[in-house]
Each structure stands twice: as structure tokens, then as C-alpha cells.
Write an enzyme that holds these catalytic residues in place. Structure first.
Site, PDB file in Angstrom:
ATOM      1  N   TYR A  51       0.856  -1.187   0.000  1.00  0.00           N
ATOM      2  CA  TYR A  51       0.000   0.000   0.000  1.00  0.00           C
ATOM      3  C   TYR A  51       0.884   1.225   0.000  1.00  0.00           C
ATOM      4  O   TYR A  51       1.865   1.285   0.754  1.00  0.00           O
ATOM      5  CB  TYR A  51      -0.891   0.036   1.245  1.00  0.00           C
ATOM      6  N   GLU A  53      -0.427   4.892  -0.576  1.00  0.00           N
ATOM      7  CA  GLU A  53      -1.192   6.102  -0.885  1.00  0.00           C
ATOM      8  C   GLU A  53      -0.310   7.326  -0.694  1.00  0.00           C
ATOM      9  O   GLU A  53       0.474   7.407   0.255  1.00  0.00           O
ATOM     10  CB  GLU A  53      -2.445   6.161  -0.009  1.00  0.00           C
ATOM     11  N   ASP A 196      -5.819  13.153 -25.269  1.00  0.00           N
ATOM     12  CA  ASP A 196      -5.765  11.762 -24.808  1.00  0.00           C
ATOM     13  C   ASP A 196      -5.000  10.989 -25.881  1.00  0.00           C
ATOM     14  O   ASP A 196      -5.552  10.646 -26.927  1.00  0.00           O
ATOM     15  CB  ASP A 196      -7.194  11.236 -24.650  1.00  0.00           C
ATOM     16  N   THR A 222      -2.784   5.811 -22.027  1.00  0.00           N
ATOM     17  CA  THR A 222      -2.616   4.489 -21.447  1.00  0.00           C
ATOM     18  C   THR A 222      -1.156   4.121 -21.676  1.00  0.00           C
ATOM     19  O   THR A 222      -0.456   4.768 -22.460  1.00  0.00           O
ATOM     20  CB  THR A 222      -3.509   3.429 -22.126  1.00  0.00           C
ATOM     21  N   LYS A 225      -0.705   0.384 -25.049  1.00  0.00           N
ATOM     22  CA  LYS A 225      -1.015   0.239 -26.486  1.00  0.00           C
ATOM     23  C   LYS A 225       0.303   0.349 -27.256  1.00  0.00           C
ATOM     24  O   LYS A 225       1.159  -0.517 -27.105  1.00  0.00           O
ATOM     25  CB  LYS A 225      -2.064   1.277 -26.891  1.00  0.00           C
ATOM     26  N   ARG A 231      -0.780  -2.768 -18.566  1.00  0.00           N
ATOM     27  CA  ARG A 231      -2.061  -2.067 -18.630  1.00  0.00           C
ATOM     28  C   ARG A 231      -2.082  -0.988 -17.566  1.00  0.00           C
ATOM     29  O   ARG A 231      -1.837  -1.272 -16.388  1.00  0.00           O
ATOM     30  CB  ARG A 231      -3.222  -3.025 -18.366  1.00  0.00           C
TER      31      ARG A 231
END
Ligand code: DSN
Length: 431
Positions: A51, A53, A196, A222, A225, A231
Site C-alpha cells: 500500500y 497512498e 488523450d 494508457t 497500447k 495495462r
């Protein structure tokens, strides 16, 4: 994978079958690619347990010293790759990165302007079934009869709808964008400009397409691609600037930078803990994309797409906009007596994976469509060159010319298998 195979044979079998499918099928989905073993190893690492954050050096959990190393490497490599001031590598996906843009720049009900989904735009650019179209007021520009965006029409639309935000970017647009012209229009109507670049990010990183970072206020992408990473998503700013909404920092009262608004929009705005294993894998992919070989790869992706478009055209198919500048092409099947859905199914049964796609001014529903979208990023990773692409189009044409003939599909399957064997992909699970 000996642990997985002995402890969970059912999942192992699914993985094994998927490796076989990827190894011996032809992957032409324009948004997919094949990552390296190193990217997979980082993603499969113990960072999945952590974790974290917050941001490096400012975490809400202890034990983040090595997480910080991974995230700092991801950030500095991404900044080097895209020559930009600031990035946030935590968005879980492109849609999450885009949501952070809306959260930072718009209030519910605000108007924004983006590419029409029916003309190649993306779900998160204002679809009525997506948060972007549910909570905000989308308006659209489209493409003309030649399949290209006309900047005068974009300007007219922007002047009539007064958007707070203009988006560029698409999932099915094969031409490059004129970012400078978009920025001029955004300045004229006092809107923020957001690109984008999820689809062409790898080609932009390699310098084979126009660069949005000097012109757009905010860029999202992203990482999986054409950029060929795990991903995930990412936010970028070319040159950071004071946020135009006058939002101030809590203690000092100074106007916060746009980067600070976006950092807060990712966490705590929309996400909890970042996926540290994916961030580590992003760092690996960015390092790969910084190597000279990646430029050769991107050039080959582009050449292969151009050859693919030319081969379809020479066989009498219609290609939207008459060709491509990037990695994808959109084939309009309206003159071919087959719709997109049936073409996708027929090709799938010959082990060729594409997706049905609306074409501009389509008269069929999104479940049927009149087109198929194809991309060359994945097959280029496994070494396909121009002559291989010509063979691929010949095989696709054979299937689409006799979509119900099982013997044709069977013969094509055998040839696809041979083509894939000539360009081996993954060898770590035998099937
Ligand atoms: N679904 C992706 C694509 O295929 O283009 C975009 O998010």
C-alpha cells in the site's frame, strides 16, 4: 509457472491456453500489444503487496522506501521520454487518468467539446453511458466526408458551444492531429486543451507523429497500447502552469499548479492505493521505450500500417480517410456485403483477431457496425515486416470474400499458424 500449475491447475490451464492463443493467433486489435518478459516480471513482483497512498516522499504508509525508488524511476523516465515537466504514473487505466482531468477542470454540468464517438472518439470523451456524458455536458466535433477532422469546423463548433475543455484523441482515427491549430482554437474560446494520446503514445514518444505536449495543457495516456507497457494510465503536463480556477494551497494561500490539482484528483480524488507492481512495470517499459530500438519499432509499426491500408485499397476495400498516419486503419465494409460483426466473427474463427467498429456516418448499430478496426502494434512487436503484412491482408481478404466457407477458414488458420511460427513470441509456457 510451476507453483501456479500445481496449486491452481484451473487458472494455470487458462493462462496456458491464452499463451497459446497469443502465440499462434494473429493479434490485430489496434489497442493491444505484447510486453517484454521484464515488464511481466516487474508486474508479477512482490510490489503487488504494498500500500502506498500518496506520492514518493509523502506517503500515508510506512515501508515505502523501495516503492519510492520504483515510482521515482517511472516518473523520471516518463518525463525524459516525453520531454515534459510533470507526470503522474498512478492512474490505474486511461479511463482513470481521464476522470482526473474532468475532476480537476470541470464542475458537474459543465460543457466540453470532444470527437464524436461515432466518428472515432472514445467512451470517456462524452458517451451518454459513461461518467463523462452523465455528469458533464458533452458536445462534439466530427470528421468530414473524407474521414478527416476539419479545423475550421472545430473552430465554428467551439465558438458556438463555449466549452471549458476541448479534448483531442480517439480510439479509431487514423490521422495525426494538428495540435497547434487546436490550441489556437482553445485560446480563442478560453478553454483548456486536453489530448488523450492513449493510442499513438508510443509513436509520439518515438517522434514519428506530432507531439501534443508543447500545445495541450494536459495530456493523458494508457501505457499498454503502442507504448508497449503494462495495462495502466498516466497524466502528463508539458509545461506546468498555475491552475486557471484560482484554487489555492491550504496553508500558503498560493495559487496551486495544474499538476497539483491533477495529483489530488488521482489521490485522494478518485483512487486509493496505487498499483505499485504496475508502476514498477511502467518504469521498465519507459526504459525500453527510451532505447534506440524503440524508434525503429515505432517506424516499422507505422510502415506496416501504411502497407496494410494500401493492400486493402488495392483489393478494392474502402479505408476511412484513404489511409493512415499512425498504427491503425479503419476498413469500411459497406461496399463488401458483410457487416463488422460478421467480419469479426469470421476472422476470429480463422484465428485473426480484430474488432468490429463504427465507421463515420454509419447506418448500423454499435453492436453490428459497418467496419473493422485493425492495428499493427502487436504484430510488429513479434517481427512482422511489410511482406508479412501483405500476406496478412491476403488472408483476411480470403476469409471476408467467403465468410461462411469453413474450408477457407481452416486453410487460412493453417497459414496464420505458419506465419506466427516464423515470428515466435512467448516461449515460457509450452502448450
Ligand atoms: N478500448 C480501447 C480501444 O480499444 O481503443 C480504448 O480504451
Amino acid at each position: 509457472m510451476n507453483h501456479l500449475s500445481s496449486q491452481d491447475p484451473e487458472i494455470y490451464a487458462a493462462v496456458e491456453q491464452e499463451v497459446h492463443r497469443q502465440n499462434y493467433g494473429l493479434e490485430l486489435i489496434a489497442s493491444e500489444n505484447f510486453v517484454s518478459r521484464s515488464v511481466m516480471q516487474a508486474q508479477g513482483s512482490v510490489f503487488t503487496n504494498k500500500y502506498a497512498e500518496g506520492l514518493p516522499g509523502r506517503r500515508y504508509y510506512g515501508g515505502c522506501e523501495f516503492t519510492d525508488v520504483a515510482e521515482d524511476l517511472a516518473r523520471s523516465r516518463a518525463k525524459q521520454l516525453f520531454q515534459c515537466d510533470w507526470v503522474n504514473v498512478q492512474p490505474h487505466s486511461g479511463a482513470s487518468a481521464n476522470a482526473a482531468v474532468y475532476l480537476s477542470c470541470l464542475k458537474p454540468g459543465d460543457t466540453f467539446l470532444g470527437l464524436d464517438l461515432a466518428h472515432g472518439g472514445h467512451l470517456t470523451h462524452g458517451s451518454p453511458v459513461n461518467f463523462s456524458g452523465i455528469w458533464f455536458q458533452p458536445t462534439y466535433y466530427g470528421v468530414e466526408n473524407d474521414g478527416r477532422i476539419d479545423m475550421d469546423r472545430v473552430r465554428d463548433k467551439a465558438k458556438s458551444v463555449h466549452p471549458r475543455l476541448i479534448s483531442i484523441g480517439a480510439s479509431a482515427y487514423s490521422r495525426d492531429f494538428d495540435y497547434e491549430a487546436f490550441r489556437t482554437i482553445a485560446d480563442e474560446v478560453n478553454a483548456l486543451l486536453w489530448m488523450d494520446m492513449a493510442h499513438p503514445a508510443g509513436l509520439i514518444a518515438a517522434g514519428v507523429l506530432n507531439d501534443p505536449l508543447p500545445h495541450a495543457h494536459i495530456v493523458t495516456t494508457t501505457t499498454h497500447k503502442t507504448l508497449r507497457g503494462p495495462r495502466g494510465g498516466m497524466l502528463l503536463i508539458g509545461r506546468d502552469f498555475e491552475n486557471p480556477f484560482g484554487k489555492v494551497a491550504p496553508k500558503s494561500g498560493r495559487i496551486r499548479k495544474m499538476s497539483e490539482l491533477l495529483d489530488s484528483a488521482v489521490f485522494p480524488g478518485m483512487q486509493g492505493g496505487p498499483l505499485v507492481h504496475v508502476i514498477a512495470a511502467k518504469a521498465v517499459a519507459f526504459r525500453e521505450a527510451l532505447q534506440p530500438e524503440f524508434i525503429s519499432y515505432a517506424r516499422q509499426v507505422q510502415k506496416n500500417a501504411a502497407v496494410m491500408a494500401a493492400s486493402f485499397l488495392s483489393r478494392g476495400y474502402e479505408v476511412v480517410s484513404g489511409g493512415t498516419d499512425n498504427h491503425l486503419i479503419l476498413v469500411d465494409l459497406r461496399s463488401r456485403n458483410i457487416n463488422g460483426r460478421d467480419a469479426e466473427h469470421a476472422l476470429q474463427s480463422a484465428h485473426i483477431t480484430v474488432n468490429k467498429n463504427m465507421v463515420p456516418f454509419d447506418d448500423k448499430s454499435p453492436f453490428v457496425t459497418s467496419g473493422i478496426r485493425l492495428g499493427t502494434a502487436a504484430v510488429t512487436t513479434r517481427g512482422f515486416q511489410e511482406t508479412d503484412i501483405e500476406s496478412v491482408v491476403t488472408l483476411i481478404d480470403r476469409v471476408l470474400s467467403a465468410p461462411t466457407d469453413a474450408s477457407v477458414r481452416h486453410k487460412v488458420q493453417t497459414e496464420i499458424h505458419a506465419l506466427c511460427e516464423a515470428h515466435p513470441l512467448y516461449d515460457f509456457v509450452t502448450a
